[in-house]
Design a protein around this motif. Sequence first.
Motif, PDB file in Angstrom:
ATOM      1  N   UNK A 106       0.037  -8.031  -7.698  1.00  0.00           N
ATOM      2  CA  UNK A 106      -1.163  -8.381  -6.937  1.00  0.00           C
ATOM      3  C   UNK A 106      -2.352  -7.552  -7.391  1.00  0.00           C
ATOM      4  N   UNK A 107      -2.125  -6.267  -7.665  1.00  0.00           N
ATOM      5  CA  UNK A 107      -3.218  -5.406  -8.107  1.00  0.00           C
ATOM      6  C   UNK A 107      -3.699  -5.799  -9.497  1.00  0.00           C
ATOM      7  N   UNK A 216      -7.003  -7.941  -2.115  1.00  0.00           N
ATOM      8  CA  UNK A 216      -7.415  -6.746  -2.868  1.00  0.00           C
ATOM      9  C   UNK A 216      -8.634  -7.005  -3.722  1.00  0.00           C
ATOM     10  N   UNK A 217      -8.888  -8.259  -4.031  1.00  0.00           N
ATOM     11  CA  UNK A 217      -9.992  -8.610  -4.926  1.00  0.00           C
ATOM     12  C   UNK A 217     -11.351  -8.222  -4.354  1.00  0.00           C
ATOM     13  N   UNK A 218     -11.504  -8.389  -3.043  1.00  0.00           N
ATOM     14  CA  UNK A 218     -12.814  -8.171  -2.424  1.00  0.00           C
ATOM     15  C   UNK A 218     -13.327  -6.746  -2.594  1.00  0.00           C
ATOM     16  N   UNK A 265     -11.163   5.146  -8.259  1.00  0.00           N
ATOM     17  CA  UNK A 265     -10.959   5.641  -6.898  1.00  0.00           C
ATOM     18  C   UNK A 265     -10.668   4.501  -5.934  1.00  0.00           C
ATOM     19  N   UNK A 266     -11.355   3.391  -6.122  1.00  0.00           N
ATOM     20  CA  UNK A 266     -11.110   2.219  -5.275  1.00  0.00           C
ATOM     21  C   UNK A 266      -9.736   1.637  -5.537  1.00  0.00           C
ATOM     22  N   UNK A 267      -9.309   1.603  -6.796  1.00  0.00           N
ATOM     23  CA  UNK A 267      -7.992   1.056  -7.134  1.00  0.00           C
ATOM     24  C   UNK A 267      -6.875   1.850  -6.463  1.00  0.00           C
ATOM     25  N   UNK A 268      -6.995   3.175  -6.465  1.00  0.00           N
ATOM     26  CA  UNK A 268      -5.983   3.985  -5.808  1.00  0.00           C
ATOM     27  C   UNK A 268      -5.898   3.699  -4.323  1.00  0.00           C
ATOM     28  N   UNK A 269      -7.052   3.573  -3.679  1.00  0.00           N
ATOM     29  CA  UNK A 269      -7.074   3.276  -2.259  1.00  0.00           C
ATOM     30  C   UNK A 269      -6.492   1.892  -1.979  1.00  0.00           C
ATOM     31  N   UNK A 270      -6.870   0.900  -2.802  1.00  0.00           N
ATOM     32  CA  UNK A 270      -6.404  -0.465  -2.595  1.00  0.00           C
ATOM     33  C   UNK A 270      -4.896  -0.563  -2.816  1.00  0.00           C
TER      34      UNK A 270
END
Length: 339
Positions: A106-107, A216-218, A265-270
Amino acid sequence: MAYRAVLQRIAGALPSLIGVVIVTFLLSRALPGDPAAYFAGPAANAASVQQVRESLGLDKSWPEQFWRYLSDLSHGSLGHSLTTGQSVVADLVQRLPASMELTFCALIFAIIVAVPLGVLAAARPDSIVDHLCRALVTMGAAFPTFFVALLFVYVFYYVLGWAPQPVGRLDEIYYTFPSEVTGFLLIDTLIAGDFAAFRGALAQLILPTVSLGLFALAPIARMTRAAMLAALGSDFVRTARANGLAAGTVLFTYAFRNALLAVVNTLGMVFSFLLGSNVLIEQVFGWPGVGSYAVSAVIASDYASVQGFVLLMAVAYVLLNLVVDLVAGLIDPRVRFGG
């Protein structure tokens, strides 16, 4: 000095983990229902229920139960699941690869779609691409994941018949599970050379991946667009353009590289959020992951399983933040972990 930064990060996470252990223990005891009555059965009398309660240690006071829980943790044990009869560690190890595979896919899907879309939207403000990016971000944040999942199942399975029956990771009527090597079904089928099972596993993975990936896209697209707009409006980008550098070089070598830190940083959180929030997706598609395991544990008031799941998510969140910090240091040497 990187190892010192890692040790400092782990030491800083210990109070959070201790807090998670305490809060999880208290919240699990606040679950509705009596697990002793649940497992004694509807025909059990009061004596049978009390016998089950004593065998589970639920007749002890909360401090005594908590001390027993801490003792088990110190020996690497999370207790035994009342629903499966196995140790919680064994259950989580068995189910975690399924959740990880779904979350990774998904990521990856979200990155492939969101990052280029955010870059192009920032490069061409108020264009069709920019409006499309805003529309996708709004739709991705507006619709719940379970609604999208149910809609996809209805349209692509029941109406069009393009997708396979949502029965989990692989339809065992037509395919055989390969020997487990990594726990990731796509990789294990390739290792076994079973390409038919690989195609079957991939077909089962598409709808849950897209359903979860749209959610996760948003945030990824929104953060990429915002970071790129900030980078494109900076002095060093204007200087690069004034020096006559090609538009592609300015966009990717200068702007995107400087915006990459915020995106990572956003990817880690998501990713950490997806791993803990794919419960509804797993329920819709019959996915045998830790999310569906946690739902069954909550329904049965299975304290040990609930505590094990929450503790696993807390540790995963800490480790993901550590990885993000290390990657951020590689992207931008100005980042200091100790700061």
